[in-house]
Design a protein around this motif. Structure first.
Motif, short mmCIF file in Angstrom:
data_model
loop_
_atom_site.label_atom_id
_atom_site.label_comp_id
_atom_site.label_asym_id
_atom_site.label_seq_id
_atom_site.Cartn_x
_atom_site.Cartn_y
_atom_site.Cartn_z
N ILE A 1 0.83 -1.21 0.00
CA ILE A 1 0.00 0.00 0.00
C ILE A 1 0.86 1.26 0.00
CG2 ILE A 1 -1.88 -1.18 1.20
CD1 ILE A 1 -1.10 0.39 3.73
N PHE A 2 2.09 1.16 0.53
CA PHE A 2 2.93 2.35 0.61
C PHE A 2 3.54 2.73 -0.73
CE2 PHE A 2 3.12 0.37 4.91
CZ PHE A 2 2.37 1.35 5.56
N LYS A 3 3.39 1.85 -1.72
CA LYS A 3 3.85 2.17 -3.07
C LYS A 3 2.74 2.78 -3.92
CE LYS A 3 6.91 -1.87 -2.90
NZ LYS A 3 7.23 -3.19 -3.54
N ASN A 4 1.56 2.87 -3.35
CA ASN A 4 0.39 3.36 -4.09
C ASN A 4 0.11 4.80 -3.69
OD1 ASN A 4 -2.24 3.83 -5.12
ND2 ASN A 4 -2.68 1.64 -5.04
N LYS A 5 0.04 5.69 -4.68
CA LYS A 5 -0.18 7.11 -4.38
C LYS A 5 -1.51 7.35 -3.68
CE LYS A 5 -2.41 8.22 -8.81
NZ LYS A 5 -2.39 9.10 -10.00
N HIS A 6 -2.50 6.50 -3.96
CA HIS A 6 -3.82 6.71 -3.36
C HIS A 6 -3.79 6.49 -1.84
CE1 HIS A 6 -5.64 7.20 -7.26
NE2 HIS A 6 -5.15 6.03 -7.66
N THR A 7 -2.86 5.68 -1.36
CA THR A 7 -2.72 5.50 0.08
C THR A 7 -2.43 6.83 0.75
OG1 THR A 7 -1.90 3.24 -0.17
CG2 THR A 7 -1.39 4.36 1.90
N TRP A 8 -1.53 7.60 0.18
CA TRP A 8 -1.11 8.86 0.78
C TRP A 8 -2.17 9.94 0.58
CZ3 TRP A 8 2.60 7.64 3.87
CH2 TRP A 8 3.44 6.57 3.54
N ILE A 9 -2.81 9.94 -0.57
CA ILE A 9 -3.87 10.93 -0.81
C ILE A 9 -5.03 10.71 0.14
CG2 ILE A 9 -5.56 11.77 -2.49
CD1 ILE A 9 -3.55 11.01 -4.70
N LEU B 1 -11.30 -0.85 -5.08
CA LEU B 1 -12.04 -1.81 -5.89
C LEU B 1 -11.94 -1.43 -7.37
CD1 LEU B 1 -13.97 -4.25 -6.08
CD2 LEU B 1 -15.86 -2.63 -5.77
N ASN B 2 -12.07 -0.15 -7.67
CA ASN B 2 -12.04 0.32 -9.06
C ASN B 2 -10.67 0.15 -9.70
OD1 ASN B 2 -14.72 1.05 -8.78
ND2 ASN B 2 -14.30 3.23 -8.46
N ILE B 3 -9.59 0.28 -8.91
CA ILE B 3 -8.26 0.16 -9.49
C ILE B 3 -7.77 -1.29 -9.47
CG2 ILE B 3 -7.65 2.52 -8.88
CD1 ILE B 3 -5.96 1.46 -6.59
N GLY B 4 -8.64 -2.21 -9.06
CA GLY B 4 -8.31 -3.63 -9.11
C GLY B 4 -7.47 -4.13 -7.96
N LYS B 5 -7.48 -3.41 -6.84
CA LYS B 5 -6.70 -3.85 -5.68
C LYS B 5 -7.57 -3.82 -4.43
CE LYS B 5 -2.20 -2.47 -7.54
NZ LYS B 5 -0.96 -1.71 -7.31
N PRO B 6 -8.67 -4.56 -4.44
CA PRO B 6 -9.58 -4.51 -3.29
C PRO B 6 -8.95 -5.04 -2.01
CG PRO B 6 -10.16 -6.32 -4.76
CD PRO B 6 -9.13 -5.50 -5.49
N GLU B 7 -7.92 -5.89 -2.15
CA GLU B 7 -7.28 -6.45 -0.96
C GLU B 7 -6.50 -5.38 -0.18
OE1 GLU B 7 -4.23 -6.41 -4.15
OE2 GLU B 7 -6.33 -7.01 -4.04
N GLN B 8 -6.25 -4.22 -0.82
CA GLN B 8 -5.50 -3.16 -0.14
C GLN B 8 -6.41 -2.20 0.61
OE1 GLN B 8 -2.79 -1.14 -2.74
NE2 GLN B 8 -1.48 -2.93 -3.02
N ALA B 9 -7.71 -2.28 0.39
CA ALA B 9 -8.63 -1.33 1.02
C ALA B 9 -8.57 -1.43 2.55
CB ALA B 9 -10.05 -1.57 0.53
N GLY B 10 -8.58 -2.65 3.07
CA GLY B 10 -8.53 -2.83 4.52
C GLY B 10 -7.27 -2.29 5.15
N PRO B 11 -6.08 -2.67 4.63
CA PRO B 11 -4.85 -2.11 5.18
C PRO B 11 -4.76 -0.59 5.08
CG PRO B 11 -4.36 -4.08 3.92
CD PRO B 11 -5.81 -3.79 3.70
#
Length: 237
Positions: A18-26, A167-177
């Motif tokens: 998740i820390f490599k994904n910009k949306h985590t920080w936004i 979910l939209n970006i295809g990584k629903p498993e990252q939503a919880g973390p």
């Protein structure tokens, strides 16, 4: 890490991604705006009521003296802010289901910015009124309750944004973390907001704090609009 089964390690790797994904920080920046503000204001609200409306200026010495029996007491009114913020949170989720989390967050932020500037202005008027500061309490209280309501609605809408976005970006498993990470960071609002307001109280500079908070909310307004609402964005949520 070294003694864990392979399956557990795999899950940790997924969470660390998740820390490599910009949306985590936004979304962490936006979630601080909602949950961080709510939990921070919950701690600062009673202190502000006591300080602003529990003292008057002595006309002879010029010193601030405590009112023996203030009309507006923190113990009577302060609980209503967190109560409203908590009860209204499901409304943010319900509106997000109907209109989209990003849109609800955007409208809510517009109201939040106005309410924050309003609270700062009323506090300044209270500072300037040494003889009867209590007459400004209804405006202060109403605007602060509105501010609490906006933090609650935004809490629900940003929560929905995170779920739909990943979910939209295809990584629903990252939503919880991401939800766990953003909540953990936002919880520092419980320490930071009362802390800076406490310092500002001693320096009689509380309005500047709220204008600063409003400036931060403006950055959230721009960021949310650009990343998740502008026409053609692939990450609309």
């Amino acid at each position: 890490w070294f003694g864990s089964p392979a399956l557990v390690k795999q899950k940790l790797v997924i969470q660390a991604d998740i820390f490599k994904n910009k949306h985590t920080w936004i979304m962490t920046w936006l979630y601080i705006m909602s949950f961080g503000s709510f939990i921070g204001y919950s701690g600062a609200f009673p202190a502000l009521i006591k300080y602003l409306f529990g003292y008057i200026r002595d006309p002879i010495t010029g010193e601030r003296v405590q009112i023996p029996d203030p009309k507006y007491k923190a113990t009577t009114y302060a609980f209503l802010g967190p109560l409203i913020g908590s009860l209204i949170r499901p409304l943010g989720g319900w509106l997000s289901d109907k209109f989209g989390g990003a849109l609800v967050t955007q409208v809510d932020l517009a109201v939040m910015i106005g309410a924050t500037f309003g609270v700062g202005a009323v506090i300044q008027q209270t500072y300037n009124d040494d003889q009867d500061p209590e007459k400004h309490f209804p405006a202060f209280f109403g605007l602060f309750l509105l501010l609490f309501a906006t933090t609650g609605i935004a809490n629900g809408s940003t929560f929905k944004q995170i779920s739909m976005l990943f979910l939209n970006i295809g990584k629903p498993e990252q939503a919880g973390p991401v939800l766990g990470w953003s909540s953990a960071i936002a919880s520092y609002g419980a320490m930071i907001i009362p802390g800076v307001i406490g310092i500002a109280i001693t320096q009689r500079n509380v309005p500047a704090n709220f204008y600063g908070f409003a400036g931060y909310y403006i950055t959230c307004f721009v960021l949310n609009a650009y990343c998740y609402l502008r026409p053609g964005t692939p990450d609309r949520c």
